[in-house]
Each structure stands twice: as structure tokens, then as C-alpha cells.
Motif scaffolding. Structure first.
Motif, mmCIF file in Angstrom:
data_model
loop_
_atom_site.group_PDB
_atom_site.id
_atom_site.type_symbol
_atom_site.label_atom_id
_atom_site.label_comp_id
_atom_site.label_asym_id
_atom_site.label_seq_id
_atom_site.Cartn_x
_atom_site.Cartn_y
_atom_site.Cartn_z
ATOM 1 N N LEU A 192 0.833 -1.194 0.000
ATOM 2 C CA LEU A 192 0.000 0.000 0.000
ATOM 3 C C LEU A 192 0.872 1.251 0.000
ATOM 4 O O LEU A 192 1.951 1.256 0.599
ATOM 5 C CB LEU A 192 -0.922 0.025 1.221
ATOM 6 N N GLN A 193 0.389 2.297 -0.658
ATOM 7 C CA GLN A 193 1.095 3.564 -0.728
ATOM 8 C C GLN A 193 0.442 4.596 0.191
ATOM 9 O O GLN A 193 -0.784 4.646 0.306
ATOM 10 C CB GLN A 193 1.105 4.104 -2.171
ATOM 11 N N ALA A 194 1.259 5.410 0.839
ATOM 12 C CA ALA A 194 0.746 6.460 1.724
ATOM 13 C C ALA A 194 -0.206 7.370 0.953
ATOM 14 O O ALA A 194 0.073 7.783 -0.170
ATOM 15 C CB ALA A 194 1.902 7.273 2.302
ATOM 16 N N GLY A 195 -1.349 7.668 1.568
ATOM 17 C CA GLY A 195 -2.338 8.540 0.949
ATOM 18 C C GLY A 195 -3.375 7.802 0.123
ATOM 19 O O GLY A 195 -4.391 8.404 -0.258
ATOM 20 N N ALA A 196 -3.140 6.531 -0.170
ATOM 21 C CA ALA A 196 -4.121 5.772 -0.948
ATOM 22 C C ALA A 196 -5.407 5.602 -0.147
ATOM 23 O O ALA A 196 -5.389 5.469 1.075
ATOM 24 C CB ALA A 196 -3.556 4.406 -1.320
ATOM 25 N N ARG A 197 -6.520 5.628 -0.868
ATOM 26 C CA ARG A 197 -7.829 5.409 -0.249
ATOM 27 C C ARG A 197 -8.323 4.030 -0.679
ATOM 28 O O ARG A 197 -8.489 3.775 -1.873
ATOM 29 C CB ARG A 197 -8.805 6.508 -0.653
ATOM 30 N N ILE A 198 -8.548 3.180 0.301
ATOM 31 C CA ILE A 198 -8.926 1.803 0.010
ATOM 32 C C ILE A 198 -10.207 1.458 0.755
ATOM 33 O O ILE A 198 -10.621 2.161 1.680
ATOM 34 C CB ILE A 198 -7.806 0.807 0.402
ATOM 35 N N SER A 208 -19.785 -13.332 13.691
ATOM 36 C CA SER A 208 -19.204 -12.907 14.960
ATOM 37 C C SER A 208 -18.057 -13.816 15.382
ATOM 38 O O SER A 208 -17.395 -13.552 16.385
ATOM 39 C CB SER A 208 -20.274 -12.883 16.058
ATOM 40 N N ASP A 209 -17.819 -14.897 14.638
ATOM 41 C CA ASP A 209 -16.721 -15.813 14.964
ATOM 42 C C ASP A 209 -15.531 -15.669 14.024
ATOM 43 O O ASP A 209 -14.556 -16.406 14.145
ATOM 44 C CB ASP A 209 -17.209 -17.264 14.934
ATOM 45 N N VAL A 210 -15.614 -14.744 13.068
ATOM 46 C CA VAL A 210 -14.520 -14.525 12.117
ATOM 47 C C VAL A 210 -14.173 -13.044 12.112
ATOM 48 O O VAL A 210 -15.055 -12.192 12.012
ATOM 49 C CB VAL A 210 -14.898 -14.993 10.701
ATOM 50 N N ASN A 211 -12.899 -12.733 12.234
ATOM 51 C CA ASN A 211 -12.436 -11.356 12.288
ATOM 52 C C ASN A 211 -11.518 -11.070 11.103
ATOM 53 O O ASN A 211 -10.690 -11.898 10.721
ATOM 54 C CB ASN A 211 -11.669 -11.107 13.595
ATOM 55 N N TYR A 212 -11.674 -9.878 10.519
ATOM 56 C CA TYR A 212 -10.826 -9.433 9.428
ATOM 57 C C TYR A 212 -10.003 -8.237 9.897
ATOM 58 O O TYR A 212 -10.547 -7.323 10.533
ATOM 59 C CB TYR A 212 -11.666 -9.021 8.212
ATOM 60 N N ARG A 213 -8.721 -8.251 9.577
ATOM 61 C CA ARG A 213 -7.848 -7.168 10.037
ATOM 62 C C ARG A 213 -6.831 -6.810 8.951
ATOM 63 O O ARG A 213 -6.284 -7.691 8.289
ATOM 64 C CB ARG A 213 -7.114 -7.584 11.314
ATOM 65 N N ILE A 214 -6.584 -5.510 8.795
ATOM 66 C CA ILE A 214 -5.513 -5.021 7.927
ATOM 67 C C ILE A 214 -4.566 -4.231 8.819
ATOM 68 O O ILE A 214 -4.987 -3.283 9.498
ATOM 69 C CB ILE A 214 -6.049 -4.114 6.806
ATOM 70 N N ALA A 215 -3.294 -4.607 8.843
ATOM 71 C CA ALA A 215 -2.328 -3.941 9.713
ATOM 72 C C ALA A 215 -0.971 -3.911 9.023
ATOM 73 O O ALA A 215 -0.652 -4.761 8.185
ATOM 74 C CB ALA A 215 -2.213 -4.664 11.056
ATOM 75 N N SER A 216 -0.170 -2.910 9.377
ATOM 76 C CA SER A 216 1.191 -2.854 8.875
ATOM 77 C C SER A 216 2.019 -3.933 9.555
ATOM 78 O O SER A 216 1.631 -4.485 10.592
ATOM 79 C CB SER A 216 1.799 -1.478 9.144
ATOM 80 N N GLY A 219 2.552 -3.395 13.105
ATOM 81 C CA GLY A 219 1.450 -3.548 14.053
ATOM 82 C C GLY A 219 0.403 -2.452 14.015
ATOM 83 O O GLY A 219 -0.571 -2.505 14.769
ATOM 84 N N ARG A 220 0.541 -1.447 13.139
ATOM 85 C CA ARG A 220 -0.452 -0.374 13.064
ATOM 86 C C ARG A 220 -1.693 -0.875 12.340
ATOM 87 O O ARG A 220 -1.639 -1.281 11.176
ATOM 88 C CB ARG A 220 0.129 0.835 12.328
ATOM 89 N N VAL A 221 -2.830 -0.862 13.023
ATOM 90 C CA VAL A 221 -4.065 -1.438 12.496
ATOM 91 C C VAL A 221 -4.831 -0.388 11.699
ATOM 92 O O VAL A 221 -5.138 0.695 12.201
ATOM 93 C CB VAL A 221 -4.939 -1.992 13.629
ATOM 94 N N LEU A 222 -5.162 -0.727 10.433
ATOM 95 C CA LEU A 222 -5.980 0.150 9.602
ATOM 96 C C LEU A 222 -7.454 -0.212 9.684
ATOM 97 O O LEU A 222 -8.320 0.654 9.612
ATOM 98 C CB LEU A 222 -5.531 0.068 8.139
ATOM 99 N N PHE A 223 -7.714 -1.493 9.800
ATOM 100 C CA PHE A 223 -9.102 -1.961 9.805
ATOM 101 C C PHE A 223 -9.188 -3.217 10.648
ATOM 102 O O PHE A 223 -8.316 -4.091 10.568
ATOM 103 C CB PHE A 223 -9.576 -2.256 8.378
ATOM 104 N N ASP A 224 -10.246 -3.311 11.456
ATOM 105 C CA ASP A 224 -10.475 -4.499 12.273
ATOM 106 C C ASP A 224 -11.982 -4.642 12.446
ATOM 107 O O ASP A 224 -12.629 -3.763 13.010
ATOM 108 C CB ASP A 224 -9.787 -4.368 13.631
ATOM 109 N N VAL A 242 -4.570 5.269 3.789
ATOM 110 C CA VAL A 242 -3.338 4.596 4.197
ATOM 111 C C VAL A 242 -2.350 5.627 4.749
ATOM 112 O O VAL A 242 -2.025 6.599 4.056
ATOM 113 C CB VAL A 242 -2.711 3.839 3.007
ATOM 114 N N PRO A 243 -1.841 5.446 5.965
ATOM 115 C CA PRO A 243 -0.973 6.466 6.581
ATOM 116 C C PRO A 243 0.482 6.417 6.123
ATOM 117 O O PRO A 243 1.170 7.431 6.160
ATOM 118 C CB PRO A 243 -1.081 6.155 8.081
ATOM 119 N N GLU A 244 0.977 5.235 5.741
ATOM 120 C CA GLU A 244 2.380 5.116 5.356
ATOM 121 C C GLU A 244 2.551 3.992 4.345
ATOM 122 O O GLU A 244 1.810 3.020 4.336
ATOM 123 C CB GLU A 244 3.253 4.861 6.580
#
Length: 334
Positions: A192-198, A208-216, A219-224, A242-244
Motif C-alpha cells: 500500500l502507498q501512503a495517501g491511498a484510499r482503500i 461474529s466468529d470470524v475477524n478481518y484485520r488489515i495492519a502494517s 502492528g499499526r491497524v488500519l481496519f479491524d 493509508v498512513p504510510e
């Protein structure tokens, strides 16, 4: 219990109870800094204390069982009190993911210098992901994975250690589908590129038994999604800035007792089609839980109207987001 080196230097002192405040390494291994004869003293923690004791001193280089990356390992604590040790080799820069599958335990991963890679994670019998984590190898060589039971009865446990580099890569708009094992994880990598909108688009009903996560990888979490049962789309922001720049990890985590299916994609808002004004649009979402994103340019103060041309009620939701994901209205906004 007190351990002193050959020159009389105290290495640690503490009690053998699991939850006492102490400097005895309950879990973490310790270097022996000198050659010679060490003295280990065991005594009661109060003047009238008496009774039997039982312990052992483990040599990490001879006691450990070798394991391989990506292989499910099953072990057990026969008396619920002992430690269990595994070993593996890793290279500088490797990123390792610990994936607890079953049991209840405390664990730590240490490099050849006994520096913690992942230390004192806790994994519960319900499959909570407190123990799951990503650690970076700083020094090539032998590594040690040390377990201690976190239960009061003999029990088994299961886990997998994966290398992040072995996870499949994911591109924008590319549909990912598969099965995540019981109480396990499945990983993808995406650049991912900084500034991108996803936008994360789940193509199945949220469970409720399955979790989705996007993180650097740091460890920086973008989505959970937070193990929430939501059918109409992911909770939280519809668009993520995207921050970085760098490589990110998309993880699907299950706490179910059986395997679970997943299906999703990550969209790059910058390549979404432009919304034409004053034009009738007919959109079919396939599958029905998918989302379609359109872009349009606007000036501060502009007023727009969304005009539904459907003659019957349909289970569709829409919302409008500003340039940095601010919510500006939607079908459920009142």
C-alpha cells in the motif's frame, strides 16, 4: 528459590508460585554468564513453611524438539505444571507469525541471544487471539519457543508458526477466497502507498466468529472488524486512508470450533468509476454482499440528491464519504 553464579552473584530470587511477584524467570530463559559451579537454593517462603518440592533445569540446546514452519504442532502438559520447549532456525529479517490453535498456555519466542521475539503471549481455550502476533527476527540462528501451561489440569495444545514471506500476495480488486482453520488464521500480503484510499469489501455475511484485520508489519491497524456479526458491510469507516507506504498484512482470524470460509477483496478508490450526474444507473451487485464504489467531484457548498428509481423495496444501503472519509449522508442517516 535462589540461583547464584560461581562468584556468588545472584542471578534471580523468587517463589515457585505461578502468580507471585518475582524475578525468577517463570517463562523466559536465562543465560549462565560464567563457567563454573552454580548454587541453587530452595527454601520455604515463611519461617513455618515446610513440605516437598519438585522442579527441573532445562538445557535449551538439548531439551528442545525441532519444528518446521507452516506445520501444525500438537503437544501436551502431562501434569499442567511443566514447560515444553521447541526449537527452529530463522534468518535476520524473517517475520514470524505465531498462530495458536487449541489449548490454554503462556508462551515466549527467543533468539539465540535469548532476546524476546514474541514474549509472554496468552492463548485461551476459547481461541482468543491474544497470543497471535507478528515478530521480526533480528539475529540469524537458533530460536527457542517455550511454553508453560495456563490451566490447572493436564491438557493438550496446538499451534503453527508461519513465515510472513510465505503468505500469498493480494492485488487491488482481486477476490480472495478460502478456508480459515478452526481457531486459526490465514494471511495475505498487500503493498500500500501512503495517501491511498482503500475499502475492504466482505463478500460473505459477516460472522461474529470470524475477524478481518488489515495492519502494517509494524502492528499499526488500519481496519479491524472486531468479531462483529454485520451483514451490510464492514463496521467502521467505509474508506480507509493509508498512513504510510509499505507492506501490510491482511489476516482472517477464526474463533470457531470448525473451519470457516471467507471471501473478500480490497478496492482502490482511485480507480473506481466516475459517477455521472443526471443519468439513470442500473447496478447489479454480485454477490449480493458486495459493494460498488463511484467517485464524483464536488465543491464545498454543493447540494446533491440521490433519487431511487426502484418501485419496490430492496435491501440496499448507500452512503457518501468526503475526500478524507468523512461521512456526508446515507440511506440510514434519517
Amino acid at each position: 528459590m535462589e540461583l547464584k553464579g560461581p562468584d556468588g552473584t545472584r542471578l534471580f530470587t523468587g517463589f515457585g508460585f505461578a502468580n507471585d511477584t518475582q524475578d525468577i524467570p517463570r517463562l523466559g530463559p536465562a543465560f549462565l554468564p560464567q563457567s563454573g559451579t552454580y548454587r541453587l537454593t530452595v527454601r520455604g517462603n515463611a519461617s513455618p513453611a515446610f513440605g516437598s518440592y519438585r522442579f527441573r533445569v532445562l538445557d535449551l540446546d538439548t531439551f528442545g524438539t525441532p519444528i518446521s514452519f507452516g506445520t501444525l504442532v500438537n503437544g501436551n502438559f502431562p501434569t499442567q505444571r511443566e514447560a515444553v520447549l521447541y526449537t527452529f532456525d530463522a534468518a535476520t529479517g524473517d517475520q514470524l507469525l505465531f498462530d495458536g490453535r487449541s489449548g490454554s498456555f503462556i508462551y515466549g519466542i527467543y533468539d539465540e541471544g535469548l532476546n524476546p521475539i514474541l514474549s509472554k503471549g496468552i492463548f485461551g481455550a476459547t481461541g482468543v487471539d491474544d497470543a497471535d502476533g507478528l515478530g521480526r527476527v533480528m539475529r540469524s540462528g537458533r530460536h527457542y519457543l517455550l511454553f508453560q501451561s495456563d490451566a490447572s489440569v493436564p491438557q493438550g495444545f496446538g499451534f503453527v508458526i508461519n513465515k510472513l514471506a510465505s503468505a500469498p500476495s493480494l492485488g487491488f480488486g482481486e477476490e480472495a477466497a478460502g478456508t480459515v482453520p478452526s481457531n486459526g488464521q490465514f494471511l495475505y500480503r498487500i503493498g500500500l502507498q501512503a495517501g491511498a484510499r482503500i475499502r475492504f469489501d466482505n463478500l460473505l455475511p459477516f460472522s461474529s466468529d470470524v475477524n478481518y484485520r488489515i495492519a502494517s508489519t509494524g502492528g499499526r491497524v488500519l481496519f479491524d472488524s472486531g468479531f462483529q456479526a454485520v451483514d451490510s458491510g464492514p463496521p467502521g469507516p467505509g474508506m480507509i486512508v493509508v498512513p504510510e507506504s509499505g507492506e501490510y498484512v491482511v489476516s482472517i482470524q477464526s474463533r470457531r470450533a470448525i473451519d470457516s470460509g471467507f471471501r473478500f477483496r480490497i478496492d482502490n478508490i482511485a480507480v473506481s468509476p466516475t459517477l455521472p450526474f443526471n443519468t439513470d444507473l442500473e447496478i447489479t451487485l454480485s454477490p449480493g454482499h458486495a459493494a460498488e464504489v463511484y467517485r464524483f467531484a464536488a465543491t464545498a457548498g454543493d447540494t446533491i440528491r440521490i433519487d431511487s428509481l426502484e418501485t419496490t423495496s430492496t435491501p440496499l444501503d448507500w452512503d457518501i464519504r468526503g475526500p478524507v472519509s468523512q461521512f456526508r449522508g446515507g440511506s440510514n442517516a434519517g
